[in-house]
Design a protein around this motif. Sequence first.
Motif, PDB file in Angstrom:
ATOM      1  N   ARG A 124     -11.269   2.796  10.384  1.00 31.58           N
ATOM      2  CA  ARG A 124     -11.064   2.021   9.162  1.00 31.58           C
ATOM      3  C   ARG A 124     -12.245   2.241   8.230  1.00 31.58           C
ATOM      4  O   ARG A 124     -13.396   2.109   8.658  1.00 31.58           O
ATOM      5  CB  ARG A 124     -10.944   0.523   9.470  1.00 31.58           C
ATOM      6  CG  ARG A 124     -10.870  -0.298   8.194  1.00 31.58           C
ATOM      7  CD  ARG A 124     -10.837  -1.802   8.394  1.00 31.58           C
ATOM      8  NE  ARG A 124     -10.919  -2.446   7.076  1.00 31.58           N
ATOM      9  CZ  ARG A 124     -11.066  -3.746   6.869  1.00 31.58           C
ATOM     10  NH1 ARG A 124     -11.122  -4.570   7.908  1.00 31.58           N
ATOM     11  NH2 ARG A 124     -11.155  -4.224   5.643  1.00 31.58           N
ATOM     12  N   GLY A 155       0.836  -1.193   0.000  1.00 33.06           N
ATOM     13  CA  GLY A 155       0.000   0.000   0.000  1.00 33.06           C
ATOM     14  C   GLY A 155       0.869   1.240   0.000  1.00 33.06           C
ATOM     15  O   GLY A 155       2.059   1.178  -0.314  1.00 33.06           O
ATOM     16  N   LEU A 174      -6.728  -7.377   5.981  1.00 32.84           N
ATOM     17  CA  LEU A 174      -7.156  -6.393   6.987  1.00 32.84           C
ATOM     18  C   LEU A 174      -8.289  -6.889   7.875  1.00 32.84           C
ATOM     19  O   LEU A 174      -8.697  -6.187   8.813  1.00 32.84           O
ATOM     20  CB  LEU A 174      -7.596  -5.095   6.294  1.00 32.84           C
ATOM     21  CG  LEU A 174      -6.493  -4.255   5.656  1.00 32.84           C
ATOM     22  CD1 LEU A 174      -7.097  -3.095   4.869  1.00 32.84           C
ATOM     23  CD2 LEU A 174      -5.535  -3.723   6.726  1.00 32.84           C
ATOM     24  N   GLU A 212      -3.271   3.571   2.878  1.00 29.74           N
ATOM     25  CA  GLU A 212      -4.067   2.956   1.810  1.00 29.74           C
ATOM     26  C   GLU A 212      -3.468   1.583   1.517  1.00 29.74           C
ATOM     27  O   GLU A 212      -2.308   1.475   1.106  1.00 29.74           O
ATOM     28  CB  GLU A 212      -4.023   3.813   0.536  1.00 29.74           C
ATOM     29  CG  GLU A 212      -4.751   3.141  -0.622  1.00 29.74           C
ATOM     30  CD  GLU A 212      -4.640   3.902  -1.938  1.00 29.74           C
ATOM     31  OE1 GLU A 212      -4.049   4.997  -1.979  1.00 29.74           O
ATOM     32  OE2 GLU A 212      -5.139   3.352  -2.949  1.00 29.74           O
ATOM     33  N   VAL A 213      -4.255   0.546   1.766  1.00 30.42           N
ATOM     34  CA  VAL A 213      -3.812  -0.813   1.456  1.00 30.42           C
ATOM     35  C   VAL A 213      -4.357  -1.171   0.079  1.00 30.42           C
ATOM     36  O   VAL A 213      -5.544  -0.962  -0.205  1.00 30.42           O
ATOM     37  CB  VAL A 213      -4.301  -1.801   2.534  1.00 30.42           C
ATOM     38  CG1 VAL A 213      -4.000  -3.244   2.150  1.00 30.42           C
ATOM     39  CG2 VAL A 213      -3.655  -1.464   3.882  1.00 30.42           C
ATOM     40  N   GLY A 265     -13.001   0.461   4.827  1.00 33.99           N
ATOM     41  CA  GLY A 265     -12.564  -0.460   3.787  1.00 33.99           C
ATOM     42  C   GLY A 265     -11.066  -0.682   3.867  1.00 33.99           C
ATOM     43  O   GLY A 265     -10.535  -1.084   4.899  1.00 33.99           O
ATOM     44  N   ARG A 266     -10.388  -0.369   2.773  1.00 32.16           N
ATOM     45  CA  ARG A 266      -8.947  -0.611   2.763  1.00 32.16           C
ATOM     46  C   ARG A 266      -8.155   0.654   3.118  1.00 32.16           C
ATOM     47  O   ARG A 266      -6.951   0.721   2.860  1.00 32.16           O
ATOM     48  CB  ARG A 266      -8.525  -1.166   1.397  1.00 32.16           C
ATOM     49  CG  ARG A 266      -8.854  -0.289   0.226  1.00 32.16           C
ATOM     50  CD  ARG A 266      -8.627  -1.018  -1.102  1.00 32.16           C
ATOM     51  NE  ARG A 266      -8.932  -0.152  -2.222  1.00 32.16           N
ATOM     52  CZ  ARG A 266      -8.076   0.735  -2.738  1.00 32.16           C
ATOM     53  NH1 ARG A 266      -6.865   0.841  -2.234  1.00 32.16           N
ATOM     54  NH2 ARG A 266      -8.406   1.485  -3.754  1.00 32.16           N
ATOM     55  N   ALA A 317      -5.893  -3.065  -3.073  1.00 33.88           N
ATOM     56  CA  ALA A 317      -7.047  -3.969  -3.083  1.00 33.88           C
ATOM     57  C   ALA A 317      -6.633  -5.446  -2.991  1.00 33.88           C
ATOM     58  O   ALA A 317      -7.313  -6.246  -2.340  1.00 33.88           O
ATOM     59  CB  ALA A 317      -7.886  -3.723  -4.340  1.00 33.88           C
ATOM     60  N   ASP A 318      -5.517  -5.798  -3.606  1.00 34.39           N
ATOM     61  CA  ASP A 318      -5.069  -7.188  -3.564  1.00 34.39           C
ATOM     62  C   ASP A 318      -4.854  -7.684  -2.133  1.00 34.39           C
ATOM     63  O   ASP A 318      -4.910  -8.886  -1.868  1.00 34.39           O
ATOM     64  CB  ASP A 318      -3.737  -7.350  -4.316  1.00 34.39           C
ATOM     65  CG  ASP A 318      -3.929  -7.318  -5.826  1.00 34.39           C
ATOM     66  OD1 ASP A 318      -5.082  -7.336  -6.287  1.00 34.39           O
ATOM     67  OD2 ASP A 318      -2.899  -7.284  -6.538  1.00 34.39           O
ATOM     68  N   TYR A 319      -4.532  -6.760  -1.234  1.00 36.78           N
ATOM     69  CA  TYR A 319      -4.195  -7.148   0.132  1.00 36.78           C
ATOM     70  C   TYR A 319      -5.324  -6.847   1.128  1.00 36.78           C
ATOM     71  O   TYR A 319      -5.168  -7.065   2.328  1.00 36.78           O
ATOM     72  CB  TYR A 319      -2.904  -6.447   0.572  1.00 36.78           C
ATOM     73  CG  TYR A 319      -1.718  -6.848  -0.281  1.00 36.78           C
ATOM     74  CD1 TYR A 319      -1.116  -8.089  -0.113  1.00 36.78           C
ATOM     75  CD2 TYR A 319      -1.229  -6.016  -1.275  1.00 36.78           C
ATOM     76  CE1 TYR A 319      -0.050  -8.483  -0.908  1.00 36.78           C
ATOM     77  CE2 TYR A 319      -0.159  -6.397  -2.081  1.00 36.78           C
ATOM     78  CZ  TYR A 319       0.420  -7.628  -1.888  1.00 36.78           C
ATOM     79  OH  TYR A 319       1.471  -8.019  -2.675  1.00 36.78           O
ATOM     80  N   GLU A 320      -6.464  -6.360   0.646  1.00 37.86           N
ATOM     81  CA  GLU A 320      -7.545  -5.996   1.574  1.00 37.86           C
ATOM     82  C   GLU A 320      -8.005  -7.163   2.458  1.00 37.86           C
ATOM     83  O   GLU A 320      -8.316  -6.947   3.637  1.00 37.86           O
ATOM     84  CB  GLU A 320      -8.738  -5.401   0.801  1.00 37.86           C
ATOM     85  CG  GLU A 320      -9.807  -4.850   1.737  1.00 37.86           C
ATOM     86  CD  GLU A 320     -10.911  -4.074   1.017  1.00 37.86           C
ATOM     87  OE1 GLU A 320     -10.767  -3.847  -0.208  1.00 37.86           O
ATOM     88  OE2 GLU A 320     -11.904  -3.711   1.665  1.00 37.86           O
TER      89      GLU A 320
END
Lengths: 172, 172
Positions: free
Chosen positions: A124, A31, A66, A57-58, A126-127, A60-63
């Motif tokens: 938080r 991110g 979380l 900001e993380v 979302g991501r 999307a691939d790593y959401e």
Amino acid sequence: MRKIDALCVSGEAQPLIEGDMKIRGELKQIGVVHSPYQERMGAPSQGRHTNEESTLEVFADYEPALLDVEQCSHLIVLYWQDRANRSILQTRTPWGPEVHGVFATRSPNRPNPIGLCVVKLVEREGRFLKVQGMDALDGSPLIDIKPYSHHIDSVQDARVGWHKRGDIKAKK
Amino acid sequence: MRKIDALCVSGEAQPLIEGDMKIRGELKQIGVVHSPYQERMGAPSQGRHTNEESTLEVFADYEPALLDVEQCSHLIVLYWQDRANRSILQTRTPWGPEVHGVFATRSPNRPNPIGLCVVKLVEREGRFLKVQGMDALDGSPLIDIKPYSHHIDSVQDARVGWHKRGDIKAKK
């Protein structure tokens, strides 16, 4: 005994050692840090006690990684200090004229410029994680997020002898 | 204002970003962890409260970076969990059947398997640091050493909500 069951996503573990003496390989950017600090001169030496907010900001691939992170009051954030000088082994600090080895300081200039901040998780969405306590420059690559545990991460009586007050304190 | 004067050694800083979304580059192995733990099943989940001693061997090229490190009572040690699975994004833990995102756990399995231990520095002999509190497997590559500061690293009231006791505790 330790046992971890895991949900896997695609992609294989990549061994990072080639030969005996080297780690080679790829750090994955998970991110990016959005912070108020555009350049080092405007950033706090240590962000811990600032009220400024940054957003992690993380990508999307790593959401999925979380899940439940919002249950953590504080996080340890590792990021890449991409504007640091990796060739520096000894340095002065803002706290005095003496030269110290970088492993005895929190200077961003070090062989692996991995920044570490203990932050308060404000929100938080979302991501996106809104946090207090980052000192990272805007745009710094995120590399890891861990839950802070006072049981394993907190040491009240730690001392840094070279510092005249016995500890490294936040200083703008 | 922050100003850092520095002593440089040979070698240039290497920008790690290629494109907008990736960090590529080389993590430098600065040394190796010598620990009593040959495999994960024998290692503590968290090393902080063990009395076992490990030795951090810093390679000779990086010894100058240790100047004054013996003045630090506690250190933050970052190491590479080279036997971890980097493809795992969600996992169970030793504390229950629930699945959490790895960024809400201290699992070694994560996109960048950087292990973090807060250790007590027992003794320095040259480029060898005897420490208490590591949970790294024997032979793990060392990637960074930082002085622990109770002012910036210690949070007494941190909570991890998914843990039934409100925190992640050491558990063998």
